[in-house]
Design a protein around this motif. Structure first.
Motif, mmCIF file in Angstrom:
data_model
loop_
_atom_site.group_PDB
_atom_site.id
_atom_site.type_symbol
_atom_site.label_atom_id
_atom_site.label_comp_id
_atom_site.label_asym_id
_atom_site.label_seq_id
_atom_site.Cartn_x
_atom_site.Cartn_y
_atom_site.Cartn_z
ATOM 1 N N ILE A 92 1.259 -1.418 -0.108
ATOM 2 C CA ILE A 92 -0.141 0.468 0.127
ATOM 3 C C ILE A 92 0.749 1.680 0.306
ATOM 4 N N GLY A 93 1.887 1.099 0.712
ATOM 5 C CA GLY A 93 2.520 2.083 0.610
ATOM 6 C C GLY A 93 3.409 3.474 -0.582
ATOM 7 N N GLY A 94 4.018 1.873 -1.274
ATOM 8 C CA GLY A 94 4.174 2.252 -3.032
ATOM 9 C C GLY A 94 3.530 2.208 -3.330
ATOM 10 N N GLY A 95 1.884 2.101 -3.465
ATOM 11 C CA GLY A 95 0.809 2.612 -4.020
ATOM 12 C C GLY A 95 0.774 3.962 -4.134
ATOM 13 N N LEU A 96 0.526 4.347 -2.626
ATOM 14 C CA LEU A 96 0.805 5.673 -1.934
ATOM 15 C C LEU A 96 1.371 7.002 -2.741
ATOM 16 N N VAL A 97 2.804 6.699 -2.618
ATOM 17 C CA VAL A 97 4.157 6.812 -2.931
ATOM 18 C C VAL A 97 3.552 7.086 -4.404
ATOM 19 N N THR A 98 3.346 6.208 -5.532
ATOM 20 C CA THR A 98 3.894 6.016 -6.901
ATOM 21 C C THR A 98 1.932 7.267 -7.075
ATOM 22 N N LEU A 99 1.307 7.238 -6.084
ATOM 23 C CA LEU A 99 -0.241 7.957 -6.681
ATOM 24 C C LEU A 99 0.650 9.367 -6.902
ATOM 25 N N LEU A 100 1.505 10.252 -5.029
ATOM 26 C CA LEU A 100 2.082 11.064 -4.983
ATOM 27 C C LEU A 100 3.102 11.811 -6.229
ATOM 28 N N LEU A 101 4.041 10.622 -6.868
ATOM 29 C CA LEU A 101 5.248 10.940 -7.594
ATOM 30 C C LEU A 101 3.954 11.284 -9.170
ATOM 31 N N THR A 102 3.432 10.678 -9.301
ATOM 32 C CA THR A 102 2.769 11.347 -10.457
ATOM 33 C C THR A 102 1.820 12.182 -10.706
ATOM 34 N N MET A 103 1.589 12.484 -8.855
ATOM 35 C CA MET A 103 0.718 13.865 -9.019
ATOM 36 C C MET A 103 1.706 15.179 -9.184
ATOM 37 N N VAL A 104 3.041 14.978 -8.249
ATOM 38 C CA VAL A 104 3.855 15.885 -7.951
ATOM 39 C C VAL A 104 4.684 16.548 -9.819
ATOM 40 N N THR A 105 4.738 15.106 -10.341
ATOM 41 C CA THR A 105 5.563 14.976 -11.765
ATOM 42 C C THR A 105 4.638 15.091 -12.785
#
Length: 142
Positions: A92-105
């Protein structure tokens, strides 16, 4: 006891029994115990029993790994920017970080998840299990 193995024409070690099993080995892998003579792995009963346990565990999980591998690969290609592939394997942590990185980039991170999905679909089941499911990393990327 410490062992050394020959893996892809390279001597690795010293290592423990469990460390040996993290490599793709078979009965004919050359092993040296405590800097002794080199022998095939089948000459060491303790290693053979551990290898048999590993194989039975992998065969039990094999059908689940195949379906997860395919689903994760397809989801990483289509919806990778949302981290769906990580939710499927329970990270789940990886999914949340991926979602955050997608929004930031602004969506550029999705290019990496597209590559990740292609790699997932082309790797072996054992490699997928080792890199993504059994990994201690909360967000294994490649």
């Amino acid at each position: 006891m410490h062992y050394q193995i020959v893996f892809r024409n390279t001597v690795l070690g010293p290592m423990t029994e469990n460390q040996i099993l993290s490599y793709e080995i078979d009965e004919n892998t050359q092993v040296s115990k405590d800097n002794g003579p080199w022998q095939p792995l089948y000459a060491y009963p303790e290693l053979m029993s551990k290898l048999a346990q590993k194989r039975s565990m992998l065969s039990y999980q094999n059908s689940d790994v195949i379906s997860k591998k395919t689903l994760c690969g397809i989801m990483a290609i289509i919806f990778g920017g949302f981290g769906v592939q990580y939710y499927i394997i329970g990270k789940i942590g990886g999914g949340l970080v991926t979602l955050l990185l997608t929004m930031v980039t602004c969506g550029l991170w999705s290019i990496l998840t597209l590559v990740q999905g292609i790699l997932m679909l082309t790797m072996s089941d054992e490699e997928f299990y080792r890199k993504y499911v059994a990994s201690q990393s909360f967000m294994p990327l490649f």
